[in-house]
Design an enzyme around this catalytic site. Sequence first.
Site, PDB file in Angstrom:
ATOM      1  N   PHE A 126       0.848  -1.191   0.000  1.00 28.98           N
ATOM      2  CA  PHE A 126       0.000   0.000   0.000  1.00 28.98           C
ATOM      3  C   PHE A 126       0.894   1.255   0.000  1.00 28.98           C
ATOM      4  O   PHE A 126       1.914   1.285   0.698  1.00 28.98           O
ATOM      5  CB  PHE A 126      -0.918  -0.014   1.230  1.00 28.98           C
ATOM      6  CG  PHE A 126      -1.966   1.057   1.184  1.00 28.98           C
ATOM      7  CD1 PHE A 126      -3.092   0.919   0.389  1.00 28.98           C
ATOM      8  CD2 PHE A 126      -1.810   2.223   1.907  1.00 28.98           C
ATOM      9  CE1 PHE A 126      -4.052   1.912   0.327  1.00 28.98           C
ATOM     10  CE2 PHE A 126      -2.777   3.226   1.853  1.00 28.98           C
ATOM     11  CZ  PHE A 126      -3.896   3.067   1.065  1.00 28.98           C
ATOM     12  N   ASP A 201       1.293  -4.896   8.486  1.00 29.90           N
ATOM     13  CA  ASP A 201       0.117  -4.033   8.366  1.00 29.90           C
ATOM     14  C   ASP A 201      -1.087  -4.970   8.226  1.00 29.90           C
ATOM     15  O   ASP A 201      -1.207  -5.703   7.236  1.00 29.90           O
ATOM     16  CB  ASP A 201       0.259  -3.126   7.135  1.00 29.90           C
ATOM     17  CG  ASP A 201      -0.910  -2.150   6.993  1.00 29.90           C
ATOM     18  OD1 ASP A 201      -1.992  -2.424   7.541  1.00 29.90           O
ATOM     19  OD2 ASP A 201      -0.733  -1.118   6.308  1.00 29.90           O
ATOM     20  N   TYR A 226     -10.818   1.775  11.058  1.00 28.32           N
ATOM     21  CA  TYR A 226     -12.108   2.136  10.448  1.00 28.32           C
ATOM     22  C   TYR A 226     -12.606   1.138   9.413  1.00 28.32           C
ATOM     23  O   TYR A 226     -13.667   1.322   8.840  1.00 28.32           O
ATOM     24  CB  TYR A 226     -12.027   3.533   9.810  1.00 28.32           C
ATOM     25  CG  TYR A 226     -10.816   3.760   8.923  1.00 28.32           C
ATOM     26  CD1 TYR A 226     -10.769   3.274   7.628  1.00 28.32           C
ATOM     27  CD2 TYR A 226      -9.722   4.472   9.399  1.00 28.32           C
ATOM     28  CE1 TYR A 226      -9.667   3.477   6.825  1.00 28.32           C
ATOM     29  CE2 TYR A 226      -8.608   4.686   8.607  1.00 28.32           C
ATOM     30  CZ  TYR A 226      -8.581   4.192   7.312  1.00 28.32           C
ATOM     31  OH  TYR A 226      -7.483   4.394   6.535  1.00 28.32           O
ATOM     32  N   LYS A 227     -11.829   0.070   9.163  1.00 24.87           N
ATOM     33  CA  LYS A 227     -12.282  -0.900   8.162  1.00 24.87           C
ATOM     34  C   LYS A 227     -13.124  -1.971   8.859  1.00 24.87           C
ATOM     35  O   LYS A 227     -14.173  -1.644   9.397  1.00 24.87           O
ATOM     36  CB  LYS A 227     -11.067  -1.483   7.440  1.00 24.87           C
ATOM     37  CG  LYS A 227     -10.228  -0.434   6.680  1.00 24.87           C
ATOM     38  CD  LYS A 227      -9.116  -1.119   5.918  1.00 24.87           C
ATOM     39  CE  LYS A 227      -8.082  -0.160   5.358  1.00 24.87           C
ATOM     40  NZ  LYS A 227      -8.583   0.690   4.275  1.00 24.87           N
ATOM     41  N   ARG A 375     -13.856  -4.792  -5.856  1.00 24.02           N
ATOM     42  CA  ARG A 375     -13.642  -5.442  -4.551  1.00 24.02           C
ATOM     43  C   ARG A 375     -14.949  -5.478  -3.773  1.00 24.02           C
ATOM     44  O   ARG A 375     -15.670  -4.488  -3.705  1.00 24.02           O
ATOM     45  CB  ARG A 375     -12.594  -4.672  -3.736  1.00 24.02           C
ATOM     46  CG  ARG A 375     -11.250  -4.575  -4.396  1.00 24.02           C
ATOM     47  CD  ARG A 375     -10.242  -3.874  -3.508  1.00 24.02           C
ATOM     48  NE  ARG A 375     -10.702  -2.553  -3.089  1.00 24.02           N
ATOM     49  CZ  ARG A 375     -10.052  -1.777  -2.225  1.00 24.02           C
ATOM     50  NH1 ARG A 375      -8.943  -2.208  -1.666  1.00 24.02           N
ATOM     51  NH2 ARG A 375     -10.502  -0.588  -1.910  1.00 24.02           N
TER      52      ARG A 375
HETATM   53  C1  LIG Z   1      -2.994  -1.511   3.829  1.00 22.47           C
HETATM   54  C2  LIG Z   1      -3.315  -0.111   4.242  1.00 22.47           C
HETATM   55  N1  LIG Z   1      -2.505   0.529   5.101  1.00 22.47           N
HETATM   56  C3  LIG Z   1      -2.777   1.801   5.482  1.00 22.47           C
HETATM   57  C4  LIG Z   1      -3.880   2.479   5.017  1.00 22.47           C
HETATM   58  C5  LIG Z   1      -4.187   3.894   5.402  1.00 22.47           C
HETATM   59  O1  LIG Z   1      -3.602   4.273   6.579  1.00 22.47           O
HETATM   60  P1  LIG Z   1      -4.016   5.608   7.334  1.00 22.47           P
HETATM   61  O2  LIG Z   1      -4.876   5.200   8.508  1.00 22.47           O
HETATM   62  O3  LIG Z   1      -2.756   6.207   7.793  1.00 22.47           O
HETATM   63  O4  LIG Z   1      -4.732   6.491   6.362  1.00 22.47           O
HETATM   64  C6  LIG Z   1      -4.755   1.844   4.135  1.00 22.47           C
HETATM   65  C7  LIG Z   1      -5.942   2.567   3.642  1.00 22.47           C
HETATM   66  O5  LIG Z   1      -6.764   2.093   2.931  1.00 22.47           O
HETATM   67  C8  LIG Z   1      -4.454   0.528   3.740  1.00 22.47           C
HETATM   68  O6  LIG Z   1      -5.259  -0.101   2.871  1.00 22.47           O
END
Ligand SMILES: Cc1ncc(COP(=O)(O)O)c(C=O)c1O
Length: 414
Positions: A126, A201, A226-227, A375
């Site tokens: 990402f 992550d 938030y996911k 998705r």
């Molecule tokens: C794998 C991954 N890491 C990090 C993030 C975003 O991180 P942040 O909370 O810093 O915006 C996302 C956002 O979709 C993501 O898919």
Amino acid sequence: MHTLEACRDLDRRDPLAALADRFARAASGRIHFDANSMGAMPVSAPERIRRLMTECWRDKSRRAWTSEGWVERPRQLGADISHMIGAGPGDVVVCDNTTVNLFKVIAHAWKLRAGGDVILTESHNFPTDLHVAQGFVRLLNDLGVDARVRTAQTRERLLDRLDRDVAILYLSHTDYRSSERWDLAEMNERARAAGALTVWDLSHSAGALDVDLAGAGADFAVGCGYKYLCGGPGGPAFLYVDPAHQGGAWPAISGWMGHAKWDRFLTEYEPDPGTARHLTGTPPVIANEVFAAAAEIWREVRREDVAGKHESLTETLIALLDEECGALGVGINSPRRYPHRGGHVSFSHPGAGPVSEALVDHGLLCSFRAPSSIRLAMSPLYHRHEDVWQAVRIIKDVLAREAWRDPKYQVVSI
Ligand SMILES: Cc1ncc(COP(=O)(O)O)c(C=O)c1O
């Protein structure tokens, strides 16, 4: 055959079925299959916020910091979700965003590394994960320290490049596009054999999959709140450190909330003995209140029930897409074997962009990733197998009627 009745039967046997009522459905009636982007709102969230504004902010004012436990919230929320990622209650905090937390754990891992000057990752990780590693390495280089990011385009190449120069193996557990998932235990083992530490992550895994950080021997992990965790739009992220590493180094950002005795206002920094040293400044009370609405639900669920339902939902989706839409140009992009698949299911179609726009108009919210993927992400907490059946019916209808060819669907939102 995955009939509507078969789906309803699975729902009747679902140990989490009662939880669906604790989440709000969209007013439009649309099915939101975007748990990989923004989890649904717990029904209790608006009332919590109303109470926070009135009884707490307006009436108690600063005294609410103590009486409402606002300062403790980052620790409490971490404890509430810890079982969902196989962590001890004191080993997780909820704070900041994923990007900031990535920086904090990379820096921590770097200080504890056995040797090597390489951060190894995938070239298609990402963007924020890549940017953080690039920025961290540049910071070190600017300070005269040798450090490099090494990337690999394929999994095979990554395994080849995991050598003694690697200080940190830095991966997203689930790929944000294909939903391919790494074997957590295997990669931790490989990293250990090469003398490297792991930073994961878990944004597209936590709250959906059976993630067992401690059991799999992971060193550090972060992920979005938030996911699948349903912590609210822009809600804080989580951060995990293996107990063996928690006391090993000062945090990269040594703020007053990460001080061992923060309430004594001492001028010399002394890190909290545990993961809480990675807390920085004043917690976002309102965002944490929203997260707490989800956390009270997470406290009640078992990881194996969540993971079992996630497997059942995504297996049903893939089977139905094959049966109903295979002849209409749909191909499954995500791994078909569940242990290799992460939170969402991605499928391809030549008109994917306009198709995704048409699906939203026809009652199914999903997300599009160029060039040709759509998705779909379900939450084990609030989706039913019947929702999956309905979603595939909508997809089939849009494709069979070629509704997506309408000029109004040709401008595609991200
Ligand atoms: C794998 C991954 N890491 C990090 C993030 C975003 O991180 P942040 O909370 O810093 O915006 C996302 C956002 O979709 C993501 O898919």
